[in-house]
Motif scaffolding. Structure first.
Motif, PDB file in Angstrom:
ATOM      1  N   PHE A  55      -2.217  -9.826  -0.044  1.00  0.00           N
ATOM      2  CA  PHE A  55      -1.930  -9.721   1.373  1.00  0.00           C
ATOM      3  C   PHE A  55      -3.011 -10.554   2.048  1.00  0.00           C
ATOM      4  CE2 PHE A  55       0.193  -5.201   1.138  1.00  0.00           C
ATOM      5  CZ  PHE A  55       1.252  -5.751   0.439  1.00  0.00           C
ATOM      6  N   GLU A  56      -2.599 -11.597   2.725  1.00  0.00           N
ATOM      7  CA  GLU A  56      -3.568 -12.573   3.202  1.00  0.00           C
ATOM      8  C   GLU A  56      -4.666 -11.930   4.030  1.00  0.00           C
ATOM      9  OE1 GLU A  56      -2.753 -16.468   4.139  1.00  0.00           O
ATOM     10  OE2 GLU A  56      -0.688 -16.457   3.418  1.00  0.00           O
ATOM     11  N   ARG A  57      -5.856 -12.309   3.751  1.00  0.00           N
ATOM     12  CA  ARG A  57      -7.095 -11.878   4.408  1.00  0.00           C
ATOM     13  C   ARG A  57      -7.496 -10.440   4.073  1.00  0.00           C
ATOM     14  NH1 ARG A  57      -6.594 -12.067  10.157  1.00  0.00           N
ATOM     15  NH2 ARG A  57      -8.838 -12.326  10.370  1.00  0.00           N
ATOM     16  N   LEU A  58      -6.657  -9.697   3.355  1.00  0.00           N
ATOM     17  CA  LEU A  58      -6.952  -8.279   3.126  1.00  0.00           C
ATOM     18  C   LEU A  58      -7.329  -7.962   1.691  1.00  0.00           C
ATOM     19  CD1 LEU A  58      -4.024  -6.648   5.123  1.00  0.00           C
ATOM     20  CD2 LEU A  58      -6.383  -6.982   5.881  1.00  0.00           C
ATOM     21  N   GLY A  59      -6.740  -8.654   0.772  1.00  0.00           N
ATOM     22  CA  GLY A  59      -6.998  -8.320  -0.625  1.00  0.00           C
ATOM     23  C   GLY A  59      -5.718  -8.336  -1.430  1.00  0.00           C
ATOM     24  N   TYR A  60      -5.831  -7.799  -2.669  1.00  0.00           N
ATOM     25  CA  TYR A  60      -4.675  -7.743  -3.565  1.00  0.00           C
ATOM     26  C   TYR A  60      -4.094  -6.339  -3.510  1.00  0.00           C
ATOM     27  CZ  TYR A  60      -6.588 -12.128  -5.017  1.00  0.00           C
ATOM     28  OH  TYR A  60      -7.053 -13.419  -4.997  1.00  0.00           O
ATOM     29  N   PHE A  61      -2.770  -6.256  -3.453  1.00  0.00           N
ATOM     30  CA  PHE A  61      -2.080  -4.972  -3.328  1.00  0.00           C
ATOM     31  C   PHE A  61      -0.872  -4.958  -4.249  1.00  0.00           C
ATOM     32  CE2 PHE A  61      -4.004  -3.150   0.578  1.00  0.00           C
ATOM     33  CZ  PHE A  61      -4.739  -4.243   1.008  1.00  0.00           C
ATOM     34  N   ILE A  62      -0.600  -3.772  -4.785  1.00  0.00           N
ATOM     35  CA  ILE A  62       0.571  -3.642  -5.653  1.00  0.00           C
ATOM     36  C   ILE A  62       1.294  -2.347  -5.320  1.00  0.00           C
ATOM     37  CG2 ILE A  62      -0.618  -2.414  -7.550  1.00  0.00           C
ATOM     38  CD1 ILE A  62       1.000  -4.279  -9.485  1.00  0.00           C
ATOM     39  N   ALA A  63       2.611  -2.372  -5.382  1.00  0.00           N
ATOM     40  CA  ALA A  63       3.365  -1.131  -5.152  1.00  0.00           C
ATOM     41  C   ALA A  63       2.966  -0.138  -6.231  1.00  0.00           C
ATOM     42  CB  ALA A  63       4.865  -1.409  -5.196  1.00  0.00           C
ATOM     43  N   ASP A  64       2.680   1.076  -5.816  1.00  0.00           N
ATOM     44  CA  ASP A  64       2.317   2.119  -6.766  1.00  0.00           C
ATOM     45  C   ASP A  64       3.513   2.419  -7.670  1.00  0.00           C
ATOM     46  OD1 ASP A  64       0.294   4.169  -7.551  1.00  0.00           O
ATOM     47  OD2 ASP A  64       1.964   5.512  -7.082  1.00  0.00           O
ATOM     48  N   THR A  65       3.214   3.006  -8.818  1.00  0.00           N
ATOM     49  CA  THR A  65       4.307   3.339  -9.734  1.00  0.00           C
ATOM     50  C   THR A  65       5.251   4.378  -9.117  1.00  0.00           C
ATOM     51  OG1 THR A  65       2.701   4.798 -10.765  1.00  0.00           O
ATOM     52  CG2 THR A  65       3.172   2.762 -11.909  1.00  0.00           C
ATOM     53  N   HIS A  66       4.777   5.140  -8.133  1.00  0.00           N
ATOM     54  CA  HIS A  66       5.646   6.132  -7.472  1.00  0.00           C
ATOM     55  C   HIS A  66       6.277   5.608  -6.182  1.00  0.00           C
ATOM     56  CE1 HIS A  66       4.279   8.994 -10.373  1.00  0.00           C
ATOM     57  NE2 HIS A  66       3.020   8.893  -9.985  1.00  0.00           N
ATOM     58  N   SER A  67       6.055   4.346  -5.870  1.00  0.00           N
ATOM     59  CA  SER A  67       6.599   3.780  -4.635  1.00  0.00           C
ATOM     60  C   SER A  67       8.114   3.603  -4.754  1.00  0.00           C
ATOM     61  CB  SER A  67       5.941   2.415  -4.396  1.00  0.00           C
ATOM     62  OG  SER A  67       6.469   1.820  -3.246  1.00  0.00           O
ATOM     63  N   THR A  68       8.844   3.887  -3.669  1.00  0.00           N
ATOM     64  CA  THR A  68      10.291   3.661  -3.650  1.00  0.00           C
ATOM     65  C   THR A  68      10.636   2.910  -2.369  1.00  0.00           C
ATOM     66  OG1 THR A  68      10.683   5.706  -2.444  1.00  0.00           O
ATOM     67  CG2 THR A  68      10.787   5.845  -4.843  1.00  0.00           C
ATOM     68  N   ASN A  69      11.858   2.446  -2.275  1.00  0.00           N
ATOM     69  CA  ASN A  69      12.268   1.756  -1.050  1.00  0.00           C
ATOM     70  C   ASN A  69      12.244   2.705   0.147  1.00  0.00           C
ATOM     71  OD1 ASN A  69      12.601  -0.702  -2.278  1.00  0.00           O
ATOM     72  ND2 ASN A  69      14.706  -0.245  -2.895  1.00  0.00           N
ATOM     73  N   GLU A  70      12.498   3.978  -0.096  1.00  0.00           N
ATOM     74  CA  GLU A  70      12.471   4.964   0.989  1.00  0.00           C
ATOM     75  C   GLU A  70      11.039   5.303   1.384  1.00  0.00           C
ATOM     76  OE1 GLU A  70      14.397   5.450  -1.900  1.00  0.00           O
ATOM     77  OE2 GLU A  70      15.970   4.430  -0.764  1.00  0.00           O
ATOM     78  N   THR A  71      10.161   5.412   0.395  1.00  0.00           N
ATOM     79  CA  THR A  71       8.761   5.759   0.662  1.00  0.00           C
ATOM     80  C   THR A  71       7.842   4.752  -0.032  1.00  0.00           C
ATOM     81  OG1 THR A  71       9.580   7.992   0.295  1.00  0.00           O
ATOM     82  CG2 THR A  71       7.226   7.791   0.735  1.00  0.00           C
TER      83      THR A  71
END
Ligand code: ATP
Ligand code: MG
Length: 562
Positions: A523-539
């Protein structure tokens, strides 16, 4: 996109030198190593060092490395741990030829123990645990022979069979090697090699009520598998005479060479399964794979790449001297890898709304953004732009110093890939907090290009309000706020209360996938981010894998100077 580098040989170290030398002296046809975890917890970054060393050597010398479960403590071992260990080793990118368990050798080990008895080199001791302990002596005092030490071979054989055949209860007898109760090395003072334990084993069930001890099991398992070099950590140096003693006294297929190296210790964290287990059991973290954990599964969930962990293992090297490595070394390996490979996106994690007054209300358009600033192979994407956008709260300051090149009344900035905007006014809520920022834009500056040669110093990221995905973002910090928590008897007071901060209203560019992807985004200027293994399209839930820069190096320097 950057692909994996071709086959590459690791840098030399003293163990590789020993092996190269053995090969040039024709000592071995084929190099065989092993990685022997006890399945009593999840693997951590320290194990990764051992995995990279053992499997790396096998790869480079065209040998093999066995993944062996060292499972001689039935009460502590579980299938869950076995599954996680296999997954972690594979994820790191290594392959085993065979995946045996020490428990597969219980019959053979039993027969080796019988051989020792027949040679007069082992006896059944019937002292209770307290007497056995006190008769062991100390570092300054020789031990005392057990009153049962001179039992006849026949009697020992009978007692050992009876031990196996469930005639006794736990602790009633133990089989001990007959070595030397006055040895300066306490490990050689008639070590116990079998104890009675009425426990169900995850692999052998209730077949056995006696279980072999680690020192006896390990060297013989190595020999059974034809291991050439048995690499272990320094605390086993004092066990080497015993390792060699068993192999010298018994007729085994070969005599592997034990070589010790220093454990990996990392600042601000723990590398002990027992203590990591405590963090899980006490719900200090949410699981073994909590992204703050130094476990391989935690690091994976956090967004670490296998490549970065392998690179780290190479950089720290293999030595005979204990040292504690800065977290920054590991983190920089990750930054280096992700910088090359992560796709860039825009997200605003502490949003404030900006209204672009002179942008038509019913209008929206696409601007083109590069997916990687240096590598054109990553291509571009279209990003929606509209009258209302979000920017970071930090990118606005009402009374800003001269060198603040972001939004402030009267100042102009570039919206990344989009337009120049000038801040006109700030509208506040009753409590003084900022409700929205009013700006105007220059329609001639599309693509962030200057229409007339005028310069704008600052560029900030943004997300179109109407198109944004709202997500929760987890920002992680070190679990401990002292550099050597391993030294504490009780680590509870050293826990960092801010090791997890959750931001619930992050705004993401719509092209960001909200279900888990193999690789983190930047994410530009913020760092590296990854969807958590529990992430869903709803949450949607995102983990911050790593900041862009090492802010801790600076904090530590300040602490050291004060
Ligand atoms: P722990 O104390 O965390 O349980 P361990 O040494 O008891 O660690 P094992 O499952 O027995 O864990 O370890 C498997 C292999 O990994 C062993 O060969 C061990 O020497 C190695 N290993 C464990 N911890 C480290 C570490 N911190 N650095 C390097 N190698 C390690
Ligand atoms: Mg162990």
């Amino acid at each position: 996109m950057t692909t994996e580098s071709e086959e590459k040989i690791s840098p030399p170290n003293f163990i590789r030198d020993i092996i190269s030398n053995d090969i040039s002296e024709n000592k071995h046809d084929n190099i065989i190593t092993r990685f022997p975890p006890e399945p009593n917890g999840y693997l951590h970054v320290g194990h990764a060092k051992s995995i990279c060393l053992n499997f790396g050597i096998a790869e480079d010398f065209k040998g093999v490395c066995n993944l062996r479960f060292d499972d001689t403590n039935p009460e502590k071992e579980e299938q869950e741990y076995i599954d996680s260990i296999r997954q972690d080793v594979e994820w790191l990118g290594f392959h085993w030829e065979t995946n045996p368990s020490a428990s597969d050798y219980f019959d053979q080990l039993y027969s080796y123990a019988t051989q020792l008895i027949k040679k007069g080199l082992a006896y059944v001791d019937s002292q209770n645990a307290d007497d056995m302990r006190s008769n062991r002596g100390s570092l300054t005092e020789a031990g005392k022979n057990s009153p049962f030490r001179d039992r006849s071979i026949e009697e020992n054989l009978q007692l050992f069979v009876d031990m196996k055949n469930d005639k006794y209860s736990d602790g009633e007898h133990a089989l001990r090697a007959k070595i030397d109760m006055s040895s300066p090395n306490i490990n050689m003072r008639d070590p116990v090699i079998y104890r009675i334990r009425h426990a169900t084993h995850h692999n052998t069930g209730n077949k056995w009520c006696i279980y072999p001890m680690y020192d006896f099991t390990h060297c013989l398992s190595d020999a059974i598998e034809g291991i050439t070099h048995s690499l272990c950590t320094l605390e086993f140096e004092d066990h080497r005479p015993l390792y060699d003693w068993f192999l010298d006294k018994l007729e085994t297929p070969c005599h592997p060479q034990q070589i010790e190296f220093a454990r990996l210790q990392l600042k601000y964290t723990l590398t002990s399964k027992r203590k990591l287990n405590q963090l899980v059991q006490e719900n200090i973290v949410d699981a073994w794979d909590d992204p703050r954990m130094p476990t391989i599964s935690g690091m994976r969930r956090r967004g670490y790449t296998a490549q970065s962990i392998r690179a780290f293992s190479e950089i720290i090297g293999v030595t005979k001297k204990d040292s504690t490595i800065e977290m920054g070394v590991l983190e920089n390996c990750l930054r280096e890898d992700l910088n090359k490979r992560a796709i860039r996106r825009m997200a605003v994690i502490n949003p404030v709304k900006v209204i672009i007054e002179n942008y038509p209300e019913d209008q929206e358009e696409m601007v083109t953004g590069k997916n990687h600033p240096q590598d054109p192979q990553f291509g571009t994407r279209e990003i929606p732009f509209s009258r209302e956008i979000y920017v970071e709260q930090d990118d606005f300051m009402e009374d800003a110093p001269r060198k603040f090149f972001r939004l402030s009344p009267g100042r102009e900035v570039r919206l990344r890939f989009a337009y120049y905007v000038t801040c006109k006014e700030v509208i506040k809520n009753d409590d003084g907090s900022i409700r929205e920022i009013i700006c105007t834009y220059d329609p001639e500056s599309k693509g962030g290009k200057s229409p007339d040669g005028r310069k704008v110093k600052g560029t900030i990221h943004w997300v179109s309000a109407k198109h944004a995905t709202t997500a929760s973002v987890r920002i992680y910090d070190r679990l401990f706020n002292i550099s050597n928590p391993a030294k504490l008897d009780d680590f509870h007071n050293a826990l960092n209360p801010d090791s997890l901060i959750t931001l619930d209203n992050a705004k993401l560019e719509p092209s960001i996938e909200t279900v888990r992807q193999p690789l983190a985004y930047q994410f530009e200027r913020l760092g590296y981010f990854i969807a958590d293994t529990h992430s869903t399209n709803e949450t949607p839930i995102f983990n911050r894998t790593m900041s862009l820069r090492d802010s801790w190096a600076k904090i530590e320097k300040e602490q050291n100077n004060s």
